[in-house]
Design an enzyme around this catalytic site. Structure first.
Site, PDB file in Angstrom:
ATOM      1  N   THR A  17      14.200  14.501   3.583  1.00  0.00           N
ATOM      2  CA  THR A  17      13.148  15.356   3.034  1.00  0.00           C
ATOM      3  C   THR A  17      13.082  15.270   1.515  1.00  0.00           C
ATOM      4  O   THR A  17      12.376  16.062   0.885  1.00  0.00           O
ATOM      5  CB  THR A  17      13.382  16.816   3.451  1.00  0.00           C
ATOM      6  OG1 THR A  17      14.702  17.223   3.040  1.00  0.00           O
ATOM      7  CG2 THR A  17      13.267  16.977   4.967  1.00  0.00           C
ATOM      8  N   GLY A  57      11.854  14.563  -1.905  1.00  0.00           N
ATOM      9  CA  GLY A  57      10.560  14.222  -2.483  1.00  0.00           C
ATOM     10  C   GLY A  57       9.348  14.646  -1.687  1.00  0.00           C
ATOM     11  O   GLY A  57       8.235  14.210  -1.990  1.00  0.00           O
ATOM     12  N   THR A  58       9.515  15.525  -0.698  1.00  0.00           N
ATOM     13  CA  THR A  58       8.348  15.916   0.110  1.00  0.00           C
ATOM     14  C   THR A  58       7.331  16.706  -0.704  1.00  0.00           C
ATOM     15  O   THR A  58       6.120  16.558  -0.507  1.00  0.00           O
ATOM     16  CB  THR A  58       8.787  16.744   1.334  1.00  0.00           C
ATOM     17  OG1 THR A  58       9.635  17.809   0.904  1.00  0.00           O
ATOM     18  CG2 THR A  58       9.532  15.882   2.342  1.00  0.00           C
ATOM     19  N   GLY A  59       7.811  17.545  -1.622  1.00  0.00           N
ATOM     20  CA  GLY A  59       6.875  18.302  -2.452  1.00  0.00           C
ATOM     21  C   GLY A  59       6.049  17.405  -3.348  1.00  0.00           C
ATOM     22  O   GLY A  59       4.822  17.575  -3.474  1.00  0.00           O
ATOM     23  N   CYS A  60       6.703  16.431  -3.971  1.00  0.00           N
ATOM     24  CA  CYS A  60       5.982  15.462  -4.809  1.00  0.00           C
ATOM     25  C   CYS A  60       4.955  14.703  -3.978  1.00  0.00           C
ATOM     26  O   CYS A  60       3.809  14.501  -4.406  1.00  0.00           O
ATOM     27  CB  CYS A  60       6.965  14.468  -5.425  1.00  0.00           C
ATOM     28  SG  CYS A  60       8.361  15.179  -6.316  1.00  0.00           S
ATOM     29  N   LYS A  97       3.331  26.351   1.724  1.00  0.00           N
ATOM     30  CA  LYS A  97       4.148  25.423   2.514  1.00  0.00           C
ATOM     31  C   LYS A  97       5.291  26.225   3.132  1.00  0.00           C
ATOM     32  O   LYS A  97       6.083  26.836   2.421  1.00  0.00           O
ATOM     33  CB  LYS A  97       4.689  24.312   1.625  1.00  0.00           C
ATOM     34  CG  LYS A  97       3.615  23.534   0.875  1.00  0.00           C
ATOM     35  CD  LYS A  97       4.202  22.442  -0.004  1.00  0.00           C
ATOM     36  CE  LYS A  97       5.050  23.017  -1.136  1.00  0.00           C
ATOM     37  NZ  LYS A  97       5.530  21.970  -2.065  1.00  0.00           N
TER      38      LYS A  97
END
Length: 569
Positions: A265, A267-270, A232
């Site tokens: 942005t 919580g974008t990874g979750c 990412k």
């Protein structure tokens, strides 16, 4: 082959194909030439993913999130649940830690006893067949070991590990012993989704500063462990935030994305990892799964600020795509019947002024038509499809989906134009419609085939058929003026939008298409058609004008639907 047509006639049809030829937002991926079989076969997934296991899943994948909480709803198990549902799965949750946090930061963390975590895992797995697992914040070495034991015992078909180790700020989130346990834990995954700092920790390297460095780290780690990596690039300082699936064999599949200027942005990874687990659990190939998730998350980030949640880094809008599709499926009539039009002032449309058109109306009637359709013109200008095409993030499969539908459209549109040629009383008008019809067929046979190749023989979808059936009904079964009004938006809207497309560099993926749009001769062709419609309105009765105006507005709305259809795949 175009020698028999004037330049204006050639550009007339090039405009319809080249201006906004197409689709998923932000719905497929830009496939690199390397290892195309990755997309077709699912290569790059770990041995945990078996065809037998996928065959036993339900029609809706059952996805288990193992992570911490976020009472403000933007990250952790809250984000996982929303993402799993948005991606088409049934969400289940096992909580590793209770986190007192909001959009401004973490205040406190409470970790329940590990034996309670084990009981949660047992309660779910004893009762429900699990198609995919996503892990997020595990927190301690003891928790990592407990979840590892669970995975070893149950071996779910898909395991996506979001190795929560390093914050965006660079702060380490795990103790050294937990980091070591996480390195070993990641080897159990189908795919891991680290951020740039976490990838560096896994590789025992300095954080990458370029996408190339990050991919090289991912290739080394994937080759060593046999586990795929999603790179990412959102933490890098660039306008591109592409996601790349890197296989243990070193193959790479890139999904393009552009950075959204926003602070939403959280919580974008979750969200990415849990949605990815869902699509893989549903049986998608790695390329298709990553493409869907990237486009969906881009849309969620893009519209997150409209939620007005929190004072800090707000959440993304996980449900925006679902609401958009629900709205698109509405069966409510687009326009009410229009009363007989004795004068142009009787046509009431958009409440706000229409955008300034590059192709001017030819008189009072076409001025009224443009004003009445102003809101639709703005919606097309501002559409996600147009934005993605212009900024180059529209995926190649989505673009080709649109072109395939456009090829089908042209076949029927040419028949509508030929019908007008047969019905026109004025010989010059008849010649214009006939030449335009013939140019459509030439373009459909040659230009589309040059881009689509063997995929030219696609099946017309419901959006395309609704539009073409409407055009043929108006051109064949109604008055001449109604037919001319129905075919006008394909000329006018494309000329207007094409002329507004900014200059794009030569390395833009759709440069050859976009650079054609603003050609003055194409604008001249559209202007000539507008003049024919103005004349037809002047000569029509008040009742017939009303039907013609309704046909024009309906065709404009069909154009909007036609643009947007690739984002519904």
């Amino acid at each position: 082959m175009f020698g028999r047509f004037s330049a204006a006639e050639r550009k007339l049809w090039w405009g319809d194909i080249l201006v906004f030829g197409h689709g998923v937002r932000l719905g497929g991926a830009e496939i690199t030439p390397v290892e195309p079989d990755l997309v077709r076969t699912g290569e790059g997934m770990s041995e945990m993913t078996t065809s037998d296991a996928l065959a036993e899943r339900g029609t809706i994948p059952r996805v288990l999130s193992i992570a911490g909480t976020d009472p403000s709803g933007g990250a952790g198990t809250a984000a996982d649940t929303k993402s799993i549902v948005a991606a088409g799965g049934y969400a289940m949750v096992v909580v590793t830690s209770l986190v007192a946090q909001n959009t401004e930061g973490v205040r406190a963390i409470h970790t329940p006893p590990t034996d309670f975590l084990v009981q949660q895992l047992a309660a779910v797995s004893d009762d429900v067949r699990i198609d995919a697992v996503k892990t997020g914040m595990l927190g301690t070495a003891e928790i990592v070991d407990a979840v590892a034991t669970f995975l070893d015992e149950h071996r779910p078909p898909v395991v996506v590990v979001d190795p929560v180790m390093v914050a965006t700020s660079g702060d380490r989130l795990l103790a050294p012993d937990a980091e070591a346990a996480m390195r070993e834990f990641c080897r159990r995954a189908t795919v891991i989704t680290p951020n740039i700092p976490e990838l560096a920790v896994l590789c025992r390297s300095e954080p990458a500063t370029t996408p190339e460095q990050a991919v090289e780290q991912a290739r080394r780690w994937a080759a060593e462990t046999g586990v795929a990596v999603v790179v990412k690039t959102g933490h890098l300082n660039s306008q591109r935030v592409d996601n790349m699936w890197v296989t243990p064999e070193g193959a790479m599949h890139t999904v393009p994305a552009a950075r959204v200027k926003t602070t939403n942005t959280h919580g974008t990874g979750c969200s990415l990892s849990s949605a990815l687990a869902t699509r893989l659990g549903a049986g998608d190939t790695p390329g298709d799964a990553l493409a869907w998730v990237t486009d969906w998350l881009h849309e969620a980030i893009q519209y997150g600020s409209a939620l007005n949640v929190g004072k800090g880094h707000g959440p993304v809008d996980h449900s925006h795509r679902a609401r958009r599709l629900a709205k698109d499926a509405s069966a409510v009539a687009w326009f009410a019947p229009i009363d007989p039009l004795e004068s142009p002032q009787g046509l009431v449309g958009s409440a706000e002024p229409a955008p300034d058109t590059v192709v001017a109306p030819a008189g009072p009637w076409t001025t009224a038509l443009w004003q009445a359709s102003g809101d639709i013109a703005r919606r097309i200008e501002d559409s996600d499809f147009v934005a993605a095409l212009v900024d180059g993030t529209l995926s190649k499969p989505a673009f080709e989906f649109y072109l395939g539908q456009d090829a089908q459209y042209l076949t029927y549109y040419s028949r509508a134009l030929a019908s007008l040629a047969a019905r026109a009383v004025d010989p010059e008008e008849s010649v214009w419609w006939a030449q335009s019809s013939q140019a459509c067929l030439v373009e459909e046979a040659e230009l589309h085939r040059s881009w689509l190749g063997d995929h030219i023989d696609v099946v017309a979808g419901p959006v395309t058929l609704a539009y073409t059936d409407f055009l043929l009904a108006r051109a064949l079964g109604d008055d001449y003026v109604v037919g001319t009004a129905a075919v006008l938006p394909c000329f006018w809207l494309y000329a207007h939008l094409g002329a507004k497309v900014p200059h794009v560099p030569d390395d833009h993926p759709y440069a050859s298409w976009l650079q054609t749009y603003g050609d003055p001769e194409f604008v001249e062709g559209a202007s000539h058609t507008i003049g024919l419609v103005e004349k037809a309105f002047q000569n029509a009765s008040a009742v017939t004008r009303a039907r013609a105006a309704h046909a024009y507005l309906t065709a404009c709305r069909h154009e909007l639907e036609f643009f947007d259809q690739a984002l519904r795949v």
